[in-house]
Design a protein around this motif. Structure first.
Motif: not given
Length: 671
Positions: A642-651
């Motif tokens: 099982a894998t989970v990755v949090l993706v984040r981007e600031l604009i």
């Protein structure tokens, strides 16, 4: 029987042959017993740890190695063996290995090591053709409660302008003093993560021009991740820096210096009456922090999540001003205000290592409930006691109890064992948790932890598709078996040998990646509400995509690669400060259950956008193969992965009154 008597010639040949064999034996024995003596007379090596010998305790530390190869080109192996407790209940017992090709003569190599391992002054060994060529002991100065500033210069005097300055190091700490150190351009790493311990980097345009292409890219990536670059003077850096400097170079001239007090808080005496600048103006979009458009003294503009600040004067011209330290302190404070860094404190007790957890790895064991054990115990006691007594007495076979009770105990034990074996996992259990911080044009900061365990004793190899910073870890229950991290310049490999059954092992890795894509946004802010759309330009399917802005969160749902979705007409929820993460975690099922729970707990330390000029996009990727989570290769079937990755981007969200209402992320490229 016939006896053959050797001739004189035969005897002489035998004696000569025996002498040659004895001489060769002595020579081989001497060389094999003293390889270090052979090497010490031909190879020399020196190493500098950190920046001018200083490093912070919570990051990966650059090690600049200078080695002299007196012979032809040869393949060499550089080894560092170290054991350390990493906090958070984790420890490492590792051999770090770099495989490099050495050319004839002197050359410089860039290595790195986690800061906690340097406390023991480990030894760096160079092996050539399997023999020890030379060694050097690694030592440096660990600094605490101090911000480290690197000034690119060969002269220590050029770092004096930052003496007495203080800065906010971020991550919840108070303002601390700055320690400025002068470092040569050769000491700037080619990996942005090795500069994570720096509060600022200061350099003149001439020094920036001396950096190699890889060094320039690493420094620019470090700024994109949330670093502050102070450019001293307004000369021409050229090359990769042409579009990065906010000042327009010009002829030298004397201007009034009273504009230096515009930052406020300097105290002490008034600024000098005049100062020499060499700038004709600032580029479009740059902010003037001191001076005015006709005579700019200090200008800045954001790059990614960080800032580039440039002075039109040489800092040494302010050394005699009593307000110099307060002036640069105000500059540092303004530059760091509002930065949401993508580089966490790698080895802090509350850092990303807390992502390593064994709780979810054990989920497939399906332990029976207490109620089941209560019924089994009650049935066993009843059969072994009253039932056995009643039955044997009725049959008048009471002595049989000596045989019946052991048989009953063995049978129940076998049944319990078989039930446990049936519920035991049939192979390797592995999970991966990570964070992907999208920066600009497909670049990203990525870090994560891969954990695994097995019902059998195994050896496992974890492979990263490119060179990344990595360290193996184990639970803190005594020194674990030795693991190896190998870097051949193209990829990184972690080898675990003879891990005991049910022993949990972790691989903690980090690095900057390219080709990760980005998230396009078209936003309109009107009467306190956000409108617009987002497009997924990453190669991953994003789950629960949410745009967070000014205390409001707009969830657009799942987006596959290339898909576009409009924001809902009203916020999905509102938040105050860091309670954004708890509310988003309750909304996103990837973070609310299973392996994602440790990621949800860590995310609360990531910060949230402040004010209406910045928005943040959140999403998760579940089940996909991602570069920061190594693949596990083992001679055993896999029962759970099982894998989970949090993706984040600031604009950036600009002033809609000036942009016509539509705001597009300046770091993306719309079609």
């Amino acid at each position: 029987m016939r006896c053959v008597v050797p001739t004189r010639r035969t005897c002489r040949l035998r004696r000569a042959l025996s002498a040659w064999v004895a001489a060769i034996g002595v020579l081989v024995g001497t060389c094999s017993s003293c390889p270090s003596a052979w090497a010490a007379s031909t190879w020399t090596m020196s190493a500098q740890v950190g920046f001018a010998g200083y490093y912070t305790p919570d990051g990966w530390v650059p090690i600049t190695v200078r080695i002299d190869n007196p012979g032809p080109a040869v393949s060499a192996e550089f080894d560092i063996a170290a054991y350390a407790s990493l906090g958070s209940g984790r420890e490492t017992n590792t051999v770090f290995r770099w495989l490099r090709r050495l050319q004839p003569g002197s050359q410089t190599l860039e290595l790195s090591l986690p800061a906690p391992l340097l406390a023991q002054s480990p030894v760096l060994q160079c092996l050539v053709q399997g023999r020890l060529a030379t060694t050097v002991t690694l030592s440096g100065n660990e600094i605490n409660n101090v911000s480290l500033a690197a000034v690119l210069s060969s002269s220590p005097q050029d770092a004096q302008f930052l003496t007495g300055v203080s800065s906010p190091p971020g991550w919840g700490a108070e303002t601390v003093p700055v320690l400025p150190v002068a470092v040569g351009s050769s000491a700037i790493p080619t990996d942005a993560n090795l500069m994570g311990g720096l509060a600022i980097v200061a350099a003149s345009p001439a020094e920036l021009a001396r950096l190699s292409t890889d060094q320039a890219h690493a420094l620019q990536t470090w700024v994109d991740l949330g670093g502050v670059l102070v450019v001293t003077g307004s000369g021409r850096a050229g090359g990769a820096w042409q579009s990065w400097l906010p000042m327009i170079p010009g002829a030298q001239r004397l201007v009034a210096a009273n504009g230096l007090s515009s930052l406020g808080g300097q105290g002490g005496s008034a600024p000098p009456s005049q100062i020499t600048i060499a700038a004709s103006g600032v580029r479009s979009g740059a902010q003037i922090w001191a001076g005015d458009a006709s005579a700019p003294l200090l200008a800045a503009w954001p790059q990614g999540r960080g800032w580039v600040v440039q002075s039109a004067f040489a800092p040494r011209d302010l050394l005699t001003w009593s307000g110099n330290a307060a002036f640069w302190t105000a500059v540092m404070r303004r530059a760091h205000a509002g930065i949401v860094s993508a580089s966490p404190p790698w080895f802090a007790s509350t850092g990303p290592m807390t992502l390593s957890t064994a709780s979810e790895t054990l989920a497939p064991l399906r332990v029976p409930s207490l109620q089941v054990w209560l019924w089994v115990t009650t049935a066993y006691v009843a059969v072994a006691g009253p039932v056995t007594f009643w039955l044997l007495r009725r049959l008048r076979r009471e002595p049989w109890a000596w045989l019946w009770l052991p048989v009953l105990a063995v049978g129940v034990t076998a049944a319990i064992y078989m039930a446990g074996a049936g519920s035991r996992p049939s192979g390797l259990l592995t999970e991966g948790v990570g964070v992907l911080e999208l920066i600009r044009d497909g670049e990203a900061e990525a870090y994560g932890v891969r954990s695994f365990m097995s019902p059998w004793t195994i050896s496992a190899t974890l492979s990263l598709p490119r060179t990344m910073l990595a360290i193996p870890m184990a639970e803190q229950t005594g020194a674990p078996e030795i693991a190896t991290v190998s870097d051949d310049g193209a990829k990184t490999q972690i080898d675990f040998a003879d891990v005991e059954r049910w022993g949990v092992r972790y691989a903690y890795s980090a690095g900057t990646l390219s080709g990760q894509g980005w998230i396009d946004t078209w936003l309109t802010a009107a009467q306190g509400t956000l409108y617009g759309a987002v497009r997924n330009r990453t190669p991953y399917t994003l789950h629960h995509v949410t745009v967070c802005w000014d205390g409001q969160a707009y969830t657009v749902g799942d987006l596959g690669p290339g898909m576009t979705a409009a924001l809902p007409t009203s916020p999905s929820f509102t938040y105050h400060g860091n309670d954004l993460w708890s509310q988003y975690g309750s909304l996103n099922r990837d973070l609310a259950r299973g392996v994602g729970r440790s990621l949800a707990a860590w995310s609360t330390s990531l910060g949230a956008p402040v004010g209406a000029d910045q928005a943040m996009i959140l999403a998760t990727v579940a089940g996909a193969r991602m570069a920061m989570l190594p693949d596990v290769s083992v001679r055993a079937p896999t029962a759970s992965n099982a894998t989970v990755v949090l993706v984040r981007e600031l604009i950036s969200v600009g002033n809609t009154a000036q942009t016509g209402g539509v705001v597009h992320d300046p770091h993306t490229k719309p079609e």
